[in-house]
Design a protein around this motif. Structure first.
Motif, mmCIF file in Angstrom:
data_model
loop_
_atom_site.group_PDB
_atom_site.id
_atom_site.type_symbol
_atom_site.label_atom_id
_atom_site.label_comp_id
_atom_site.label_asym_id
_atom_site.label_seq_id
_atom_site.Cartn_x
_atom_site.Cartn_y
_atom_site.Cartn_z
ATOM 1 N N VAL A 1 0.845 -1.189 0.000
ATOM 2 C CA VAL A 1 0.000 0.000 0.000
ATOM 3 C C VAL A 1 0.883 1.243 0.000
ATOM 4 C CG1 VAL A 1 -1.801 1.271 1.231
ATOM 5 C CG2 VAL A 1 -1.796 -1.219 1.297
ATOM 6 N N PHE A 2 0.494 2.229 -0.804
ATOM 7 C CA PHE A 2 1.099 3.558 -0.767
ATOM 8 C C PHE A 2 0.093 4.485 -0.086
ATOM 9 C CE2 PHE A 2 3.507 1.479 -3.997
ATOM 10 C CZ PHE A 2 4.751 2.095 -4.020
ATOM 11 N N VAL A 3 0.533 5.206 0.939
ATOM 12 C CA VAL A 3 -0.375 6.059 1.705
ATOM 13 C C VAL A 3 0.105 7.502 1.633
ATOM 14 C CG1 VAL A 3 -1.560 6.431 3.889
ATOM 15 C CG2 VAL A 3 -0.764 4.130 3.284
ATOM 16 N N ASN A 4 -0.745 8.377 1.119
ATOM 17 C CA ASN A 4 -0.467 9.812 1.104
ATOM 18 C C ASN A 4 -1.034 10.406 2.392
ATOM 19 O OD1 ASN A 4 -0.320 12.582 0.663
ATOM 20 N ND2 ASN A 4 -0.688 12.373 -1.539
ATOM 21 N N LEU A 5 -0.159 10.870 3.268
ATOM 22 C CA LEU A 5 -0.553 11.306 4.601
ATOM 23 C C LEU A 5 -0.966 12.780 4.663
ATOM 24 C CD1 LEU A 5 2.221 9.513 6.690
ATOM 25 C CD2 LEU A 5 -0.057 8.688 6.105
ATOM 26 N N LYS A 6 -0.908 13.484 3.561
ATOM 27 C CA LYS A 6 -1.273 14.902 3.572
ATOM 28 C C LYS A 6 -2.711 15.073 4.060
ATOM 29 C CE LYS A 6 -1.761 18.947 0.514
ATOM 30 N NZ LYS A 6 -1.180 19.904 1.469
ATOM 31 N N ASP A 7 -2.891 15.994 5.008
ATOM 32 C CA ASP A 7 -4.185 16.332 5.608
ATOM 33 C C ASP A 7 -4.693 15.285 6.592
ATOM 34 O OD1 ASP A 7 -4.266 18.732 4.192
ATOM 35 O OD2 ASP A 7 -5.251 17.775 2.469
ATOM 36 N N LEU A 8 -3.899 14.254 6.858
ATOM 37 C CA LEU A 8 -4.203 13.341 7.953
ATOM 38 C C LEU A 8 -3.457 13.824 9.193
ATOM 39 C CD1 LEU A 8 -4.002 9.886 6.134
ATOM 40 C CD2 LEU A 8 -6.011 11.312 6.551
ATOM 41 N N TYR A 9 -3.669 13.156 10.295
ATOM 42 C CA TYR A 9 -3.012 13.528 11.551
ATOM 43 C C TYR A 9 -2.145 12.380 12.047
ATOM 44 C CZ TYR A 9 -5.730 17.804 12.304
ATOM 45 O OH TYR A 9 -6.265 19.056 12.213
ATOM 46 N N ILE A 10 -1.104 12.740 12.758
ATOM 47 C CA ILE A 10 -0.327 11.757 13.492
ATOM 48 C C ILE A 10 -0.473 12.108 14.968
ATOM 49 C CG2 ILE A 10 1.874 13.037 13.303
ATOM 50 C CD1 ILE A 10 3.187 10.182 12.962
ATOM 51 N N LEU A 11 -0.695 11.113 15.777
ATOM 52 C CA LEU A 11 -0.993 11.350 17.182
ATOM 53 C C LEU A 11 -0.438 10.210 18.012
ATOM 54 C CD1 LEU A 11 -4.339 9.820 17.899
ATOM 55 C CD2 LEU A 11 -4.033 10.639 15.557
ATOM 56 N N LYS A 12 -0.571 10.342 19.319
ATOM 57 C CA LYS A 12 -0.105 9.293 20.218
ATOM 58 C C LYS A 12 -1.279 8.721 20.999
ATOM 59 C CE LYS A 12 4.758 10.410 20.890
ATOM 60 N NZ LYS A 12 5.826 10.737 21.856
ATOM 61 N N TYR A 13 -1.297 7.390 21.064
ATOM 62 C CA TYR A 13 -2.257 6.672 21.889
ATOM 63 C C TYR A 13 -1.472 5.685 22.736
ATOM 64 C CZ TYR A 13 -6.128 3.705 23.321
ATOM 65 O OH TYR A 13 -7.028 2.998 24.064
ATOM 66 N N GLY A 14 -1.595 5.811 24.057
ATOM 67 C CA GLY A 14 -0.763 4.982 24.925
ATOM 68 C C GLY A 14 0.704 5.302 24.762
ATOM 69 N N ASP A 15 0.998 6.555 24.376
ATOM 70 C CA ASP A 15 2.364 7.059 24.188
ATOM 71 C C ASP A 15 3.048 6.471 22.954
ATOM 72 O OD1 ASP A 15 4.213 8.966 25.085
ATOM 73 O OD2 ASP A 15 5.451 7.457 26.066
ATOM 74 N N GLU A 16 2.264 5.895 22.023
ATOM 75 C CA GLU A 16 2.828 5.371 20.782
ATOM 76 C C GLU A 16 2.157 6.038 19.591
ATOM 77 O OE1 GLU A 16 5.442 3.568 20.781
ATOM 78 O OE2 GLU A 16 5.439 3.118 22.933
ATOM 79 N N LEU A 17 2.930 6.268 18.532
ATOM 80 C CA LEU A 17 2.431 6.978 17.350
ATOM 81 C C LEU A 17 1.447 6.139 16.541
ATOM 82 C CD1 LEU A 17 5.758 8.595 16.114
ATOM 83 C CD2 LEU A 17 3.803 9.809 17.096
ATOM 84 N N GLN A 18 0.447 6.807 15.980
ATOM 85 C CA GLN A 18 -0.431 6.180 15.003
ATOM 86 C C GLN A 18 -0.969 7.262 14.066
ATOM 87 O OE1 GLN A 18 -3.617 4.379 17.372
ATOM 88 N NE2 GLN A 18 -4.946 6.081 16.880
ATOM 89 N N ILE A 19 -1.451 6.814 12.911
ATOM 90 C CA ILE A 19 -2.034 7.722 11.914
ATOM 91 C C ILE A 19 -3.547 7.729 12.103
ATOM 92 C CG2 ILE A 19 -2.295 8.216 9.460
ATOM 93 C CD1 ILE A 19 0.541 8.514 10.476
ATOM 94 N N GLY A 20 -4.151 8.921 12.053
ATOM 95 C CA GLY A 20 -5.591 9.011 12.214
ATOM 96 C C GLY A 20 -6.114 10.337 11.713
ATOM 97 N N LEU A 21 -7.267 10.717 12.235
ATOM 98 C CA LEU A 21 -7.887 11.979 11.856
ATOM 99 C C LEU A 21 -8.435 12.613 13.128
ATOM 100 C CD1 LEU A 21 -8.343 13.520 9.202
ATOM 101 C CD2 LEU A 21 -10.642 12.577 9.147
ATOM 102 N N ALA A 22 -7.803 13.699 13.564
ATOM 103 C CA ALA A 22 -8.170 14.326 14.834
ATOM 104 C C ALA A 22 -9.620 14.772 14.823
ATOM 105 C CB ALA A 22 -7.253 15.508 15.118
ATOM 106 N N LYS A 23 -10.245 14.688 16.007
ATOM 107 C CA LYS A 23 -11.619 15.139 16.252
ATOM 108 C C LYS A 23 -12.664 14.269 15.573
ATOM 109 C CE LYS A 23 -10.174 19.953 16.869
ATOM 110 N NZ LYS A 23 -10.348 21.356 16.451
#
Length: 446
Positions: free
Chosen positions: A109-131
């Motif tokens: 898979v190729f993932v274009n991360l523009k306009d997505l969010y990177i955040l921490k859950y349990g102090d570990e990074l993941q890709i998501g969409l804030a709010k």
């Protein structure tokens, strides 16, 4: 009548035979990615956002390439997929069920991360969409952002072999293989109990423990844990510093031999010793606890000092590498992930000295407080002073009665109110014996 019925049956048979044709499924087109090349590895992505505290928008065009290693096929992984490349791994939250029908294990898979969010859950990074719901990406947006390339190749996925004493940051979210382990409750408990997500422990021959975390919505939730020794595949995770393994399906449970465990006798001797490395750390090169890499004890043991006050240093005059706890500052050195199980009666010891340069300087060794699993331990009073020749003299403090557990937490607490001279902390040890613990002991180190 019989002849008419027979004739009718024959006519129906001929009709159905003439209508029946061999079914040919519609042709499928192999997915081919035609977009821009990946411009960032997963390791580079993780390094770029390693210190974020709040969800951060990825405003520029960051494209990663990876292979799906985990999805929701069994229900044990919920609304997310795991993606890894040659450098690292990350998970992506997606607001959709049955993701595995489209994004199968082994799918590039190729993932274009523009306009997505990177955040921490349990102090570990993941890709998501804030709010959004649990910071998950909508299915429509995800399909647009995550473009598949070629057919899935699950046969090409090779889990990373790991051992429980050598887990490192770059292994988080990777597909791993752990050999020679047994479930502590093998043959007794199911993967989940009381219809809730459940943590069960696996143990290796050295007594090191790792959590296997299973959802009550997984299709193997009520299966009994295998007995004996075997191996596991799974996604290696970490939640607030605690390592855990997530099975993708029941197929990740490999060849357990069914044999009952040997009876483990309490072991004696030193099983934990931290000297803070053998190097020298002169002025100008004094790493903070969270940045230091040369600890004697490795993962799953973790070291933290979140105030960023204490550091590792060594200076002339016989002081080897040690922790410096400066005066008039609050600092708590936290050591977690210590396994004291099956060690008999466990005793903690450490060495402490104070900076008593001034003629009238004095202190007390119990001004550096010790907590075990959040409980304040008793440390006998021992007054020291410049007048008594105690400047730079190390004393060994011994505390018996350390509890049994697979994740014992030690904390050395230096408060601005108590520490007004500066202390040096060194040679932290845990020793197991078959005897009974006594009282706190403080002796001069010769």
């Amino acid at each position: 009548m019989k002849q008419i019925g027979l004739l009718f049956f024959c006519l129906l048979s001929i009709l159905f035979a003439s209508c029946e044709r061999e079914y040919t499924p519609p042709p499928l087109t192999e997915p081919t990615y035609t977009g821009k090349f990946a411009n960032t590895t997963i390791k580079q992505l993780r390094e770029r956002y390693a210190k974020i505290t709040n969800p951060e928008l990825i405003a520029d065009e960051v494209i990663i390439r990876g292979v799906v290693t985990g999805n929701d096929e069994s229900g044990n992984i919920y609304k997310q997929i795991y993606l890894q490349d040659e450098t690292g791994a990350i998970n992506i939250g997606v607001d959709q069920n049955a993701i595995y029908g489209s994004y199968q294990v082994g799918q590039e898979v190729f993932v274009n991360l523009k306009d997505l969010y990177i955040l921490k859950y349990g102090d570990e990074l993941q890709i998501g969409l804030a709010k959004s719901q649990a910071n998950r990406i909508s299915w429509e947006v995800f399909k647009e952002k995550a473009q598949m390339n070629s057919w899935p190749k699950p046969q090409d996925l090779k889990p990373l072999p790991v051992t429980l004493d050598k887990l490192t940051d770059d292994m988080v979210h990777r597909l791993v293989e752990i050999k020679g382990v047994r479930f502590v409750n093998g043959g007794k408990n199911a993967f989940t109990t009381n219809d809730v997500t459940t943590n069960e422990e696996i143990k290796n021959k050295d007594g090191r423990i790792l959590i296997v975390r299973s959802s009550n919505f997984s299709d193997f939730a009520k299966d009994i844990l295998p007995q004996g020794e075997g191996s596991l595949y799974g996604i290696l995770g970490r939640f607030n510093g605690t390592w855990q393994l997530i099975l993708r399906t029941k197929r990740d449970v490999l060849e357990f031999d069914g044999k009952a465990p040997e009876v483990v006798q309490p072991s004696a001797g030193t099983f934990f010793k931290e000297t803070f490395g053998n190097g020298t750390y002169p002025s100008g090169n004094r790493p903070k606890i969270n940045d230091f890499k040369d600890f004697d004890m490795k993962a799953p043991v973790q070291y933290r000092e979140d105030a960023q006050v204490a550091d590792i240093r060594s200076i002339s005059g016989g002081y080897g590498a040690h922790i410096w706890l400066p005066a008039n500052r609050d600092a708590t050195v936290r050591i977690s992930g210590i396994n004291t199980k099956d060690k008999g009666a466990v005793t903690l010891s450490y060495e402490l000295t104070a900076n008593l340069y001034d003629a009238g300087a004095k202190a007390n060794l119990n001004q550096i407080q010790v907590k075990v699993n959040g409980v304040l331990m008793n440390v006998d009073s021992k007054e020291i002073s410049n007048a008594a020749g105690d400047n730079g003299k190390f004393y060994k403090v011994t505390i018996p009665g350390i509890p049994q557990g697979d994740n014992v937490v030690l904390e050395f607490v230096s408060s601005a109110a108590l520490n007004q001279v500066g202390f040096r902390l060194d040679n932290i040890q845990l020793e197991g014996t078959a005897g009974k613990g006594g009282e706190t002991i403080i002796v001069e180190k010769k």
